[in-house]
Structure formats: C-alpha cells, structure tokens
Write a protein that holds these residues in place. Sequence first.
Motif, short mmCIF file in Angstrom:
data_model
loop_
_atom_site.label_atom_id
_atom_site.label_comp_id
_atom_site.label_asym_id
_atom_site.label_seq_id
_atom_site.Cartn_x
_atom_site.Cartn_y
_atom_site.Cartn_z
N ASP A 95 0.84 -1.19 0.00
CA ASP A 95 0.00 0.00 0.00
C ASP A 95 0.88 1.25 0.00
N MET A 96 2.00 1.16 0.71
CA MET A 96 2.96 2.27 0.72
C MET A 96 3.49 2.54 -0.70
N VAL A 97 3.84 1.46 -1.41
CA VAL A 97 4.34 1.60 -2.78
C VAL A 97 3.26 2.15 -3.69
N LYS A 98 2.05 1.60 -3.59
CA LYS A 98 0.93 2.04 -4.44
C LYS A 98 0.64 3.53 -4.25
N THR A 99 0.61 3.97 -3.01
CA THR A 99 0.30 5.37 -2.72
C THR A 99 1.37 6.30 -3.28
N ARG A 100 2.63 5.90 -3.19
CA ARG A 100 3.71 6.75 -3.71
C ARG A 100 3.68 6.81 -5.24
N ILE A 101 3.28 5.72 -5.87
CA ILE A 101 3.13 5.73 -7.33
C ILE A 101 2.01 6.70 -7.72
N LYS A 148 16.88 2.11 0.56
CA LYS A 148 18.15 2.82 0.62
C LYS A 148 18.10 4.02 1.56
N ASN A 149 17.03 4.79 1.48
CA ASN A 149 16.96 6.05 2.23
C ASN A 149 16.27 5.95 3.59
N GLU A 150 15.32 5.01 3.70
CA GLU A 150 14.52 4.97 4.93
C GLU A 150 14.58 3.64 5.65
N GLY A 151 15.14 2.60 5.02
CA GLY A 151 15.24 1.30 5.67
C GLY A 151 13.97 0.47 5.53
N MET A 152 14.08 -0.81 5.91
CA MET A 152 12.96 -1.74 5.76
C MET A 152 11.75 -1.33 6.59
N GLY A 153 12.01 -0.66 7.71
CA GLY A 153 10.90 -0.25 8.58
C GLY A 153 9.95 0.73 7.91
N ALA A 154 10.42 1.39 6.84
CA ALA A 154 9.58 2.37 6.15
C ALA A 154 8.34 1.74 5.53
N PHE A 155 8.41 0.44 5.23
CA PHE A 155 7.25 -0.23 4.62
C PHE A 155 6.06 -0.28 5.59
N PHE A 156 6.34 -0.18 6.88
CA PHE A 156 5.27 -0.22 7.87
C PHE A 156 5.09 1.13 8.56
N LYS A 157 5.65 2.17 7.93
CA LYS A 157 5.49 3.53 8.47
C LYS A 157 4.02 3.93 8.41
N GLY A 158 3.51 4.42 9.51
CA GLY A 158 2.11 4.85 9.56
C GLY A 158 1.12 3.74 9.81
N LEU A 159 1.60 2.52 10.11
CA LEU A 159 0.68 1.39 10.31
C LEU A 159 -0.23 1.62 11.52
N THR A 160 0.34 2.08 12.62
CA THR A 160 -0.47 2.28 13.83
C THR A 160 -1.57 3.31 13.63
N PRO A 161 -1.27 4.51 13.07
CA PRO A 161 -2.36 5.45 12.79
C PRO A 161 -3.40 4.88 11.83
N LYS A 162 -2.94 4.10 10.85
CA LYS A 162 -3.89 3.53 9.89
C LYS A 162 -4.83 2.55 10.58
N LEU A 163 -4.28 1.72 11.49
CA LEU A 163 -5.11 0.79 12.24
C LEU A 163 -6.13 1.55 13.10
N MET A 164 -5.72 2.69 13.61
CA MET A 164 -6.60 3.48 14.49
C MET A 164 -7.66 4.26 13.71
N VAL A 165 -7.31 4.67 12.47
CA VAL A 165 -8.23 5.50 11.68
C VAL A 165 -9.03 4.67 10.67
N VAL A 166 -8.32 3.89 9.87
CA VAL A 166 -8.98 3.09 8.83
C VAL A 166 -9.65 1.86 9.43
N GLY A 167 -9.01 1.26 10.44
CA GLY A 167 -9.54 0.04 11.05
C GLY A 167 -10.98 0.15 11.50
N PRO A 168 -11.33 1.15 12.34
CA PRO A 168 -12.73 1.25 12.80
C PRO A 168 -13.74 1.42 11.66
#
Length: 233
Positions: free
Chosen positions: A164-170, A190-210
């Motif tokens: 979803d991170m890749v799709k949104t940036r495209i 290269k610039n943000e590390g592997m953790g960047a793929f899950f950046k914003g997951l917690t807010p998304k679970l809190m906002v999109v989840g409900p």
Amino acid sequence: MKSLFPGIGFGAVYKVLQRVYKFGGQPVVKDWMRGRYGQSFESAFGHNGANTMLSACSGALIGIGEVVLLPLDALKVKAQTAPEQLKGRGVIEIFRNEGWNLYRGAGWTVARNAPGSFALFGGNKAAKVMMGVGEDGQRATWTQDAISSCAGATASITVAQPLDMVKTRIQNRPFNSPESGVSIITNLIKNEGMGAFFKGLTPKLMVVGPKLVFSFTVAQHLIGYFSTTMKGF
C-alpha cells in the motif's frame, strides 16, 4: 471548511462502489467456488479449514477485480496529497486527457489487494470458526460479527501495508513524471530502511480500522439477515 475534506467527492464514490462490490461480490464468488472446488478444499484443509480457505481465496479474487476502480482511488489520493495536480481541471477533462495513466500502478494494486482481501475474509472466517459461528446455519450475533470483522480488518491492513505504501507513492507522482514501483522500493530501502514499509501502520489501524470494521460488521449482519429471511423466495 472544504479544505478539511480534500478528495471527499472521489473518496465517497470510490468507497461506496468498493464496499458494494467487495462485500456483495465475495459471497457470490465463494458460493461458486464451493460448488466447483468444495470437495477439493475439504480434502486438503478439512471441514473448518475449507470454509476459511474458501472465504480467503474468494476474497483474494474479489480483491484482484477491485483494480477496475483504481482511477477513482488515484484521484482521491492526488486530491488529498497533491491537489495542485487537479486544480482547475474537471473530472471529464481529467479522464479524457489522462486516460490509462489513471491505471498507473495497477500491478502493484493487484499485488496489494489480493493478500489484503485474502487476510480480510480469511481472518474474519477464522475468527468465526474459533467462536463456533456458522455451523448448521447458525447466524452470528452483532458482537460476533464485530469481533470477526476486527480480526479480519487488522490482518488485512497489516498484510497490505508494505505494498500500500508503494501504491500510494506511485499514485502521488505527477501525471507527467511517473516512477516505477521497483524504483520506489529501491529508494525506500536505501533512504529509509525496511521499517519504512510499515510507516504509519499504527495510525492507519486506528483511523482506517474502525471504518472497515463498522462497514464489514453491518454488511455481514445484513447479508446474514436477508439470506435467512428471504430463503425460499
């Protein structure tokens, strides 16, 4: 006031069509798969496992077909993150001038939707099996539908987050300056590390989840209600 709701028009149309297609279409595909492949699934996964896998696989197929709605999703994303790309342009003009560019990232969207929908419907059904719901025509209660929806939504959002991170940036790129998904992934690592793929997951679970839990719970309960009351018509 309008600035507080960027992309609300595209977003509303997209979400209504998406929910109707996904929640209404998955049971139909599942019944079709059960009729053609039910015995094979039961042989491979057992009775309860077959029900879960049929729900998950039919969900994945529905998720793949959801790519048809990609232009509305792309315009929603642009309206929210890069409104200058749409400023002064009407909807008809955008569709006429951009055409297939609105389907940019379709492959990545399919790759994101398939496992996401697999997890949504599979996680939902697995939770119901654990609660003993669905056997002998037993209908789930509102609470059971809400719990199973929560399990499915959490699994779906988490599984789909990297792609979803890749799709949104495209989709966020200007119409005249596209960037491939492979390039985005390479630069992201290269610039943000592997953790960047899950950046914003917690807010998304809190906002999109409900929102997903609410709509899925209502859809499941109403489908169950009408399936029971209209049986025999």
